[in-house]
Design a protein around this motif. Structure first.
Motif, short mmCIF file in Angstrom:
data_model
loop_
_atom_site.label_atom_id
_atom_site.label_comp_id
_atom_site.label_asym_id
_atom_site.label_seq_id
_atom_site.Cartn_x
_atom_site.Cartn_y
_atom_site.Cartn_z
N UNK A 17 7.89 -6.52 -5.10
CA UNK A 17 6.89 -6.64 -6.17
C UNK A 17 7.59 -6.66 -7.52
N UNK A 18 6.85 -7.11 -8.54
CA UNK A 18 7.40 -7.20 -9.88
C UNK A 18 7.70 -5.81 -10.45
N UNK A 19 8.66 -5.78 -11.36
CA UNK A 19 9.05 -4.52 -12.00
C UNK A 19 7.99 -4.07 -13.00
N UNK A 20 7.84 -2.78 -13.12
CA UNK A 20 6.98 -2.19 -14.15
C UNK A 20 7.57 -0.82 -14.49
N UNK A 23 8.14 1.31 -1.50
CA UNK A 23 7.49 1.43 -2.81
C UNK A 23 6.74 0.15 -3.16
N UNK A 24 7.29 -1.02 -2.82
CA UNK A 24 6.64 -2.29 -3.14
C UNK A 24 5.38 -2.48 -2.31
N UNK A 25 5.37 -1.94 -1.10
CA UNK A 25 4.17 -2.04 -0.27
C UNK A 25 2.99 -1.33 -0.94
N UNK A 29 2.49 -3.03 -5.12
CA UNK A 29 2.31 -4.45 -5.41
C UNK A 29 0.91 -4.71 -5.96
N UNK A 30 0.85 -5.42 -7.06
CA UNK A 30 -0.42 -5.69 -7.74
C UNK A 30 -1.17 -6.87 -7.13
N UNK A 31 -0.44 -7.79 -6.49
CA UNK A 31 -1.03 -9.05 -6.09
C UNK A 31 -1.11 -9.26 -4.58
N UNK A 32 -1.05 -8.21 -3.80
CA UNK A 32 -1.14 -8.39 -2.35
C UNK A 32 -0.18 -7.47 -1.65
N UNK A 33 0.42 -7.96 -0.57
CA UNK A 33 1.31 -7.08 0.19
C UNK A 33 2.78 -7.43 -0.02
N UNK A 34 3.09 -8.20 -1.05
CA UNK A 34 4.47 -8.41 -1.44
C UNK A 34 5.29 -9.19 -0.45
#
Length: 285
Positions: free
Chosen positions: A31-34, A61-63, A66-71
């Protein structure tokens, strides 16, 4: 030893790696960094990376974040940037765990059977070969991928438990590969890829429906319910009982990995990675 030979199965759900020292796996969500307000730990495979100017998180962590789905990028080809990031992270994890001095990497990775074409393979090879300097969890990582070969997923799992003939059902998160091997050769007319998998099902626990769909596809390839069928992939042991309703002799694969000083058996989820590694050992002597 600065030269390292690996088999890397860059799956959409988990990445699996096999090499002379053993195996490794990790969750491949990206997922994208924040900026994080709280440094929460989600799993031992949590990674914060910056690769070629792209910043993000990978692993468990990305699972969750993730803002837009399941990465995960699904589909019947691995020729895309997410595959590249997964493979780089797989190499980072393996070398950190087993052999931090390895700087020259030679690997075999996979492509679904239906897209195992010269054009797609060349894209993957050109995408991966090169020198890398990036960071993971604040640690600088440097190595060169010096050569890459691409093998068909499912079919390559044959080389994890070599025989003469074998029918293989490789159940992945985004695809299911059906591979037919006769006299140690991949048979095109009775092999193929379903562009669906566990993570693309509406009900991810409906193994019965998936097993039925696999059997229907297999009959189109002239497979018979009396065939001995070997299963691999992350859910091999779970889905095998459902497949046995259609293939009476469905058996989970038992991959054998030859390490530096011994040979061990690993779970069927590593069948492709071990098969890739065994092929790599033959190619990159």
């Amino acid at each position: 030893m600065d030269k390292l030979i690996l088999g890397v199965d860059a799956g959409n759900y988990k990445g699996k790696v096999a090499g002379v020292y053993g195996v490794d796996s990790f969750k491949t969500n990206i997922c994208n960094w924040f900026e994080r307000d709280v440094d929460e730990t989600f799993g031992p495979d949590d990674m914060e990376f910056e690769i070629n100017g792209r910043k993000g998180y990978a692993g468990t962590i990305a699972m969750y974040e993730d803002e837009f789905g399941d990465g995960a990028t699904y589909g019947d080809t691995k020729a895309h940037e997410d595959t590249k990031i997964r493979i780089l992270l797989a190499i980072y994890r393996y070398t950190k765990k087993y052999c931090p001095d390895a700087k020259r990497i030679y690997l075999v990775t996979g492509q679904p059977i239906n897209r195992h074409k010269d054009e797609e393979k060349t894209k993957i090879i050109n995408m991966l070969i090169g020198y890398y300097d990036f960071s993971v969890n604040g640690q600088r990582v440097r190595f060169a991928i010096e050569d890459v070969k691409v093998a068909p997923e499912g079919s390559a799992a044959f080389w994890s438990t070599p025989a003469t003939d074998m029918k293989i059902i490789d159940v992945g998160s985004g695809t299911v590969n059906l591979a037919s091997i006769i006299d140690k050769k991949h048979i095109h007319k009775s092999s193929g890829t379903m562009n669906t998998g566990i993570e693309t099902l509406r009900n991810k626990n409906d193994y019965e429906a998936l097993a039925r769909a696999i059997y229907q596809q297999a009959t189109k390839l002239k497979w018979k319910n009396t065939d001995v069928v070997f299963t691999c992939g992350g859910v091999a042991e779970i889905i095998t009982p459902y497949l046995k309703k259609h293939f009476y002799d469905a058996i989970p694969m038992q991959p054998k990995l030859k390490r530096e000083f011994d040979t061990i058996q690993v779970p069927p989820t590593y069948a492709n990675a071990v098969g890739f590694y065994n092929l790599a050992r033959g190619v990159f002597k």
